[in-house]
Design an enzyme around this catalytic site. Structure first.
Site, PDB file in Angstrom:
ATOM      1  N   SER A 206      55.054  34.332  46.710  1.00  0.00           N
ATOM      2  CA  SER A 206      56.240  34.622  47.519  1.00  0.00           C
ATOM      3  C   SER A 206      57.067  33.342  47.732  1.00  0.00           C
ATOM      4  O   SER A 206      57.505  32.733  46.765  1.00  0.00           O
ATOM      5  CB  SER A 206      55.814  35.273  48.837  1.00  0.00           C
ATOM      6  N   ASP A 341      58.436  46.458  45.321  1.00  0.00           N
ATOM      7  CA  ASP A 341      58.353  45.438  46.366  1.00  0.00           C
ATOM      8  C   ASP A 341      59.516  45.641  47.335  1.00  0.00           C
ATOM      9  O   ASP A 341      60.678  45.437  46.972  1.00  0.00           O
ATOM     10  CB  ASP A 341      58.429  44.047  45.723  1.00  0.00           C
ATOM     11  N   HIS A 372      54.616  44.040  47.904  1.00  0.00           N
ATOM     12  CA  HIS A 372      54.773  42.598  48.059  1.00  0.00           C
ATOM     13  C   HIS A 372      53.409  41.956  48.273  1.00  0.00           C
ATOM     14  O   HIS A 372      52.810  42.086  49.349  1.00  0.00           O
ATOM     15  CB  HIS A 372      55.697  42.275  49.236  1.00  0.00           C
TER      16      HIS A 372
END
Length: 421
Positions: A206, A341, A372
């Site tokens: 991320s 996501d 995610h």
């Protein structure tokens, strides 16, 4: 006994119940995507000897990703489970914490976890890991990945984002931001000094994906002794990502609020160091605006951009995004995202897709499901302890180590050139 007047209402009432049940089932099927069939990831790449070897040897790239049947095809559920639960049956790897002083008075920390056996190619490889926003080595998804990597013969080094560890006080009025690479660079330099024979596999999750890609692209010397880079579930452009966070589709505005609440908690835990000191760029008015903030953009404008004296939010976002640095990366680069996501808008995926179309060292892997940082696998209900993404990263890195031991093909094979440095 029912009266004659009541009898005609019974079929109507049963019909309403049946219609309501059918509607509920329809919503469940649609929201959970139960009709979606498992599929291999879609990979954007160029036809090179290395990529052909990857598809032959890294079989997970061509196999179906199979999420749990009843809920695994919902990106929201995958994301929420990752956020709340992390992983299943999380191991507790034992590491050694290192504290390094920075030039501005900050103290950064990272943890080193030694391999639990020899690597299959006998190589000395260190997974250098940058976690997601406000995360650190004690997060469950990091612990699961570290344990899996250790068992496959990898040493692991995990950055603890500045201010993220609840029991470590800040020593200067600064904490982590979206794209500040100072702490990650310090960790990499330490690894190179302490383990002069090791090669590094750089991994970012991320926000960590943005940091590692920006770090490698900032200067070519940062890529020395780097075997490869893997970025998972990042948005590539902070400016464009934050603009989509104000939209309600896929619940992004709600996720924005939840992430903002998390950031406020981290910042307020260090308010004595961040606000009101002689060297601080923040004052009581900023603290009041922080408490009233309901979005990441408000927090970024009030707090985060001021750590590095950015004059505007736009300047902060543009400068701290990896999108303007990624074209400088020459080592093998694996970019992974999921279609479902809810935090990464589909428009942002044009960035890695275009990069993979233009650069031979880039693979862009896109799964239909995974949410995610979820990527849970399983049969019907219960997820497996090890996720698809854990296995992909290790398998990809294993394959590059094997490729390094193949007979030479062309001068463009970056991994082979890397070993000659």
């Amino acid at each position: 006994m029912a009266s004659l007047e009541e009898l005609p209402l019974l079929p109507v009432f049963d019909g309403v119940k049946l219609a309501a049940l059918a509607t509920v089932l329809y919503v469940i099927v649609r929201s959970l995507h139960l009709k979606s069939s498992p599929a291999p990831p879609h990979v954007t790449y160029q036809d090179t000897p290395l990529n052909r070897f990857l598809f032959k040897s890294c079989q997970i790239l061509t196999q179906e990703y199979i999420p749990p049947l009843l809920w695994g095809k919902s990106g929201h559920i995958q994301t929420v489970l990752y956020g709340k639960m992390g992983r299943v049956a999380t191991p507790k790897p034992c590491g050694v914490r290192t504290f390094l002083p920075m030039e501005d008075g900050a103290t950064m920390t990272f943890d080193i976890f030694e391999a639990l056996g020899d690597h299959s190619t006998q190589d000395d490889i260190t997974m250098v890991i940058c976690p997601g926003i406000g995360n650190h080595s004690e997060k469950q998804y990091i612990r699961t990945f570290v344990d899996h990597s250790q068992r496959k013969g990898y040493r692991c080094a995990v950055l603890n984002h500045l201010g993220a560890l609840p029991d470590i006080e800040l020593t200067s009025p600064r904490m982590f931001t979206y794209g500040c690479t100072w702490e990650f660079a310090a960790m990499v330099s330490h690894i190179k000094r302490e383990f002069p024979q090791t090669l590094m596999a750089v991994v970012g999750f991320s926000l960590g994906g943005n940091i590692v890609c920006k770090f490698l692209g900032e200067r070519h010397s940062n890529q020395e002794r780097v075997l490869c880079c893997v970025s998972v579930c990042q948005g590539y452009s902070v400016l464009r990502a934050q603009e989509t966070f104000l939209q309600w589709d896929q619940g992004r505005r709600l996720y924005n609020f939840l992430l903002a609440s998390k950031m406020k908690k981290i910042i307020l835990a260090h308010r004595d160091t961040l606000f009101g000191t002689k060297s601080s760029r923040l004052d009581d008015a900023d603290l009041n605006r922080l408490r009233a903030a309901t979005s990441l953009m408000q927090i970024d404008d009030t707090i985060m951009r001021k750590f590095h004296d950015y004059h505007s939010l736009k300047e902060y976002y543009e400068t701290e995004s990896c999108v303007q640095y990624m074209h400088n990366i020459s080592v093998p680069l694996l970019l992974v995202n999921a279609v479902d996501d809810p935090l990464v808008h589909p428009s942002l995926l044009a960035i890695p897709r275009t990069l993979a179309d233009k650069k031979a060292n880039v693979l862009f892997v896109l799964t239909q499901h995974g949410g995610h940082l979820g990527f849970f696998e399983g049969a019907v209900l219960l997820p497996k302890p090890l996720t698809w993404i854990d296995k992909l990263i290790v398998s990809y890195t294993d394959t590059l180590c094997q490729w390094g031991r193949q007979p030479p093909h062309t001068p463009q094979d970056g991994h082979r050139l890397l070993r000659a440095q």
